[in-house]
Design a protein around this motif. Structure first.
Motif, PDB file in Angstrom:
ATOM      1  N   UNK A 157       0.837  -1.218   0.000  1.00 15.00           N
ATOM      2  CA  UNK A 157       0.000   0.000   0.000  1.00 15.00           C
ATOM      3  C   UNK A 157       0.868   1.264   0.000  1.00 15.00           C
ATOM      4  N   UNK A 158       2.010   1.196   0.669  1.00 14.39           N
ATOM      5  CA  UNK A 158       2.920   2.345   0.709  1.00 14.39           C
ATOM      6  C   UNK A 158       3.480   2.615  -0.699  1.00 14.39           C
ATOM      7  N   UNK A 159       3.717   1.533  -1.402  1.00 13.76           N
ATOM      8  CA  UNK A 159       4.260   1.643  -2.763  1.00 13.76           C
ATOM      9  C   UNK A 159       3.201   2.243  -3.686  1.00 13.76           C
ATOM     10  N   UNK A 160       1.974   1.747  -3.527  1.00 16.33           N
ATOM     11  CA  UNK A 160       0.865   2.262  -4.338  1.00 16.33           C
ATOM     12  C   UNK A 160       0.645   3.744  -4.071  1.00 16.33           C
ATOM     13  N   UNK A 161       0.755   4.115  -2.817  1.00 14.91           N
ATOM     14  CA  UNK A 161       0.577   5.525  -2.436  1.00 14.91           C
ATOM     15  C   UNK A 161       1.617   6.403  -3.148  1.00 14.91           C
ATOM     16  N   UNK A 162       2.887   5.981  -3.091  1.00 16.72           N
ATOM     17  CA  UNK A 162       3.955   6.763  -3.727  1.00 16.72           C
ATOM     18  C   UNK A 162       3.788   6.785  -5.250  1.00 16.72           C
ATOM     19  N   UNK A 163       3.445   5.628  -5.810  1.00 16.41           N
ATOM     20  CA  UNK A 163       3.262   5.565  -7.268  1.00 16.41           C
ATOM     21  C   UNK A 163       2.155   6.534  -7.697  1.00 16.41           C
ATOM     22  N   UNK A 164       1.087   6.594  -6.921  1.00 14.86           N
ATOM     23  CA  UNK A 164      -0.025   7.506  -7.225  1.00 14.86           C
ATOM     24  C   UNK A 164       0.423   8.958  -7.167  1.00 14.86           C
ATOM     25  N   UNK A 165       1.237   9.282  -6.164  1.00 13.39           N
ATOM     26  CA  UNK A 165       1.746  10.659  -6.053  1.00 13.39           C
ATOM     27  C   UNK A 165       2.644  10.998  -7.241  1.00 13.39           C
ATOM     28  N   UNK A 166       3.483  10.050  -7.632  1.00 15.27           N
ATOM     29  CA  UNK A 166       4.385  10.284  -8.779  1.00 15.27           C
ATOM     30  C   UNK A 166       3.564  10.501 -10.052  1.00 15.27           C
ATOM     31  N   UNK A 167       2.562   9.652 -10.232  1.00 17.72           N
ATOM     32  CA  UNK A 167       1.701   9.779 -11.413  1.00 17.72           C
ATOM     33  C   UNK A 167       1.025  11.157 -11.412  1.00 17.72           C
ATOM     34  N   UNK A 168       0.581  11.572 -10.231  1.00 14.69           N
ATOM     35  CA  UNK A 168      -0.154  12.831 -10.094  1.00 14.69           C
ATOM     36  C   UNK A 168       0.647  14.057 -10.509  1.00 14.69           C
ATOM     37  N   UNK A 169       1.962  13.999 -10.361  1.00 10.25           N
ATOM     38  CA  UNK A 169       2.771  15.170 -10.740  1.00 10.25           C
ATOM     39  C   UNK A 169       3.350  15.041 -12.157  1.00 10.25           C
ATOM     40  N   UNK A 170       2.987  13.989 -12.864  1.00  7.89           N
ATOM     41  CA  UNK A 170       3.396  13.907 -14.267  1.00  7.89           C
ATOM     42  C   UNK A 170       4.631  13.064 -14.563  1.00  7.89           C
ATOM     43  N   UNK A 171       5.054  12.265 -13.570  1.00  4.16           N
ATOM     44  CA  UNK A 171       6.169  11.333 -13.828  1.00  4.16           C
ATOM     45  C   UNK A 171       5.690  10.319 -14.869  1.00  4.16           C
ATOM     46  N   UNK A 172       6.530  10.039 -15.878  1.00  3.62           N
ATOM     47  CA  UNK A 172       6.084   9.209 -16.994  1.00  3.62           C
ATOM     48  C   UNK A 172       6.269   7.706 -16.791  1.00  3.62           C
ATOM     49  N   UNK A 190       4.067  -8.154  -5.418  1.00  3.64           N
ATOM     50  CA  UNK A 190       3.044  -7.334  -4.742  1.00  3.64           C
ATOM     51  C   UNK A 190       3.366  -5.848  -4.908  1.00  3.64           C
ATOM     52  N   UNK A 191       4.649  -5.496  -4.825  1.00  3.64           N
ATOM     53  CA  UNK A 191       5.051  -4.086  -5.013  1.00  3.64           C
ATOM     54  C   UNK A 191       4.773  -3.649  -6.459  1.00  3.64           C
ATOM     55  N   UNK A 192       5.038  -4.561  -7.398  1.00  6.26           N
ATOM     56  CA  UNK A 192       4.757  -4.275  -8.815  1.00  6.26           C
ATOM     57  C   UNK A 192       3.262  -4.084  -9.038  1.00  6.26           C
ATOM     58  N   UNK A 193       2.473  -5.007  -8.464  1.00  2.03           N
ATOM     59  CA  UNK A 193       1.017  -4.918  -8.633  1.00  2.03           C
ATOM     60  C   UNK A 193       0.484  -3.589  -8.119  1.00  2.03           C
ATOM     61  N   UNK A 194       1.009  -3.152  -6.976  1.00  6.91           N
ATOM     62  CA  UNK A 194       0.563  -1.876  -6.397  1.00  6.91           C
ATOM     63  C   UNK A 194       0.916  -0.722  -7.337  1.00  6.91           C
ATOM     64  N   UNK A 195       2.067  -0.831  -7.986  1.00  4.66           N
ATOM     65  CA  UNK A 195       2.512   0.216  -8.913  1.00  4.66           C
ATOM     66  C   UNK A 195       1.673   0.203 -10.184  1.00  4.66           C
ATOM     67  N   UNK A 196       1.324  -1.011 -10.626  1.00  6.84           N
ATOM     68  CA  UNK A 196       0.562  -1.157 -11.875  1.00  6.84           C
ATOM     69  C   UNK A 196      -0.871  -0.629 -11.755  1.00  6.84           C
ATOM     70  N   UNK A 197      -1.290  -0.280 -10.541  1.00  7.58           N
ATOM     71  CA  UNK A 197      -2.607   0.380 -10.396  1.00  7.58           C
ATOM     72  C   UNK A 197      -2.526   1.814 -10.931  1.00  7.58           C
ATOM     73  N   UNK A 198      -1.289   2.336 -11.056  1.00  7.14           N
ATOM     74  CA  UNK A 198      -1.122   3.745 -11.468  1.00  7.14           C
ATOM     75  C   UNK A 198      -0.375   3.902 -12.784  1.00  7.14           C
ATOM     76  N   UNK A 199       0.430   2.902 -13.144  1.00  4.94           N
ATOM     77  CA  UNK A 199       1.236   2.981 -14.368  1.00  4.94           C
ATOM     78  C   UNK A 199       1.009   1.719 -15.198  1.00  4.94           C
TER      79      UNK A 199
END
Ligand code: HMG
Ligand code: MG
Length: 302
Positions: A157-172, A190-199
Motif C-alpha cells: 500500500x505504501x508503494x501504491x501511495x507513492x506511485x499515485x503521487x508520482x503519477x499525479x505530478x506527471x512522472x512518466x 506485490x510491489x509491482x502490482x501496487x505500482x501497476x494500479x497507477x502505471x
C-alpha cells in the motif's frame, strides 16, 4: 505467464554503481565505462546525479562526465535530479531523461533526501514540470518498495501511495526498487502490482539490488508479470550511501545471460559487456561481482 520477447536494460553502473565508491573515480574512467557500455549495446545508461557534493562526493564531477561522453544515436542518457537546483544544473548538460527519486518509507526519504515523502513530491513537482516543458523525459525511482533499512518491511500500500503521487505530478514511468535487496519474488510482485494500479506495464521497471542473492529470482518474477524494463549494474557495482550494508544492483551480465538463455532479446553483446565489466573492475582494483562474467572469463582462460 506472459513473458516478454524483448527486454530493455538500463545500466545504472556509472551512477548507482559508482556513487558509493570510497576512493574518487576519475571522470575519464566513468566516461570510458559509458563508452564501453554503449559499444556493448546498452540503449539506456544512467550516467550521474546532480545532488549535493557534500552528500555524495563521488558524483561531484557530473558536468565533466556528461560533457565528455561521445553520444551515440539511439542511446538514452539519464541523470538523477532531486530538486530544481539539480535540474537547473543538469539541463545545461542535455540529459535525455531526468530521474526524481522518492521512497516508499518515510525514514529512508529523510535519510536519503532529507525530507518527508510529501515534501519530496512538492520538490519534484516543479522539476517534472520544467523537464516536460523542455522536452526531457521523466522517470521516478521508488526506493524501499519491499523493505527499508530503518523501518523493516514495507507494505505494498505504501508503494501504491507513492506511485499515485508520482503519477499525479506527471512522472512518466517508475522504477520499483528493492534498495537493500531483501525482496523475494512474491513480495516484489506485490510491489509491482501496487505500482501497476497507477502505471501501465510499459511504464514500470524493476531495480533490484542483490544483497541477499534474490535479484535474479525477483527479475524472473517481474518478467512473469510482463515487466520488460529492468535496471542493473555492470559487474554488480554499487550500493546506496544511505542504505548501509546493501550491495550493488544485480549484475547486468547475469541478467543478460538469464534473458538470452530464455530466448528473450536484449540487443546486448554479452562478450563485450563482460569486457566492460573487466575494465571497470580492474580500474577499481577488485574482482567482478558478476558470476556470469567470472564463469565466462574462466572459460576464456581455459
Ligand atoms: P538538503 O540539505 O535538504 O538541501 O539536501 P538544501 O536545499 O537545504 O541545500 C543544502 C545545501 O545543498 C546547499 O549548499 C545547497 O546549495 C546544496 P550549501 O549552502 O550548504 O553549500 N544543494 C545542492 N547542491 C548540488 N546539487 C543539488 C543540490 N541541492 C541542494 N541538487 C538533497 C537535499 C537532496 C540535495 C541532499 O539530501 C542530497 O544531495 N542527497 C543525496 C541523495 C542521493 O544522491 N542518494 C543516492 C541516490 S538514490 C539511490 O541510490 C536509490 C536508487 O538507486 C533506487 C534504489 O535503489 O532505491 C535511485
Ligand atoms: Mg539503487
Amino acid at each position: 505467464m506472459k513473458l516478454p520477447s524483448r527486454v530493455q536494460l538500463i545500466d545504472v553502473g556509472p551512477r548507482d554503481g559508482l556513487q558509493n565508491e570510497k576512493q574518487p573515480v576519475p571522470a575519464a574512467i566513468k566516461v570510458e565505462l559509458v563508452h564501453r557500455l554503449q559499444a556493448a549495446g546498452l540503449k539506456e545508461i544512467e550516467v550521474t546525479s546532480y545532488v549535493s557534493p557534500k552528500w555524495v562526493p563521488q558524483m561531484a564531477d557530473n558536468r565533466e562526465v556528461m560533457s565528455a561522453i561521445r553520444r551515440q544515436a539511439g542511446v538514452r542518457y539519464s541523470v538523477l535530479t532531486p530538486n530544481l537546483k539539480g535540474f537547473d544544473a543538469a539541463v545545461a548538460d542535455r540529459p535525455d531523461e531526468i530521474v526524481v527519486f522518492g521512497a516508499a518509507s518515510e525514514a529512508f526519504s529523510q535519510k536519503n533526501i532529507n525530507c518527508s515523502i510529501a515534501e519530496s513530491i512538492e520538490r519534484f513537482a516543479p522539476v517534472v514540470e520544467a523537464a516536460r516543458a523542455a522536452g526531457i523525459a521523466v522517470r521516478g525511482a521508488m526506493s524501499c518498495t519491499v523493505g527499508c533499512p530503518y523501518e523493516g518491511e514495507v507494505a505494498p500500500e505504501r508503494v501504491g501511495y507513492l506511485a499515485g503521487l508520482m503519477k499525479g505530478i506527471g512522472v512518466q514511468r517508475v522504477d520499483v526498487a528493492d534498495t537493500i535487496g531483501v525482496g523475494t519474488p512474491r513480495k516484489v510482485q506485490a510491489a509491482m502490482e501496487a505500482t501497476l494500479k497507477h502505471f501501465g506495464i510499459d511504464q514500470v521497471s524493476g531495480h533490484f539490488h542483490d544483497t541477499y542473492g534474490q535479484a535474479l529470482s525477483n527479475t524472473l518474477a517481474a518478467l512473469e508479470m510482463g515487466v520488460w524494463n529492468f535496471q542493473s549494474s555492470v559487474s554488480g557495482l554499487g550500493g546506496c550511501p544511505y542504505a548501509k550494508g546493501a550491495t550493488g544492483n544485480v549484475a547486468t551480465e547475469d541478467v543478460v545471460y538469464l534473458l538470452h538463455g530464455m530466448g528473450i532479446a536484449t540487443g546486448i553483446d554479452l562478450d563485450a559487456l563482460v569486457d566492460a565489466g573487466v575494465y571497470i573492475s580492474e580500474q577499481l582494483g577488485r574482482p567482478t561481482g558478476s558470476r556470469v562474467a567470472r564463469a565466462l572469463l574462466a572459460k576464456r582462460a581455459g
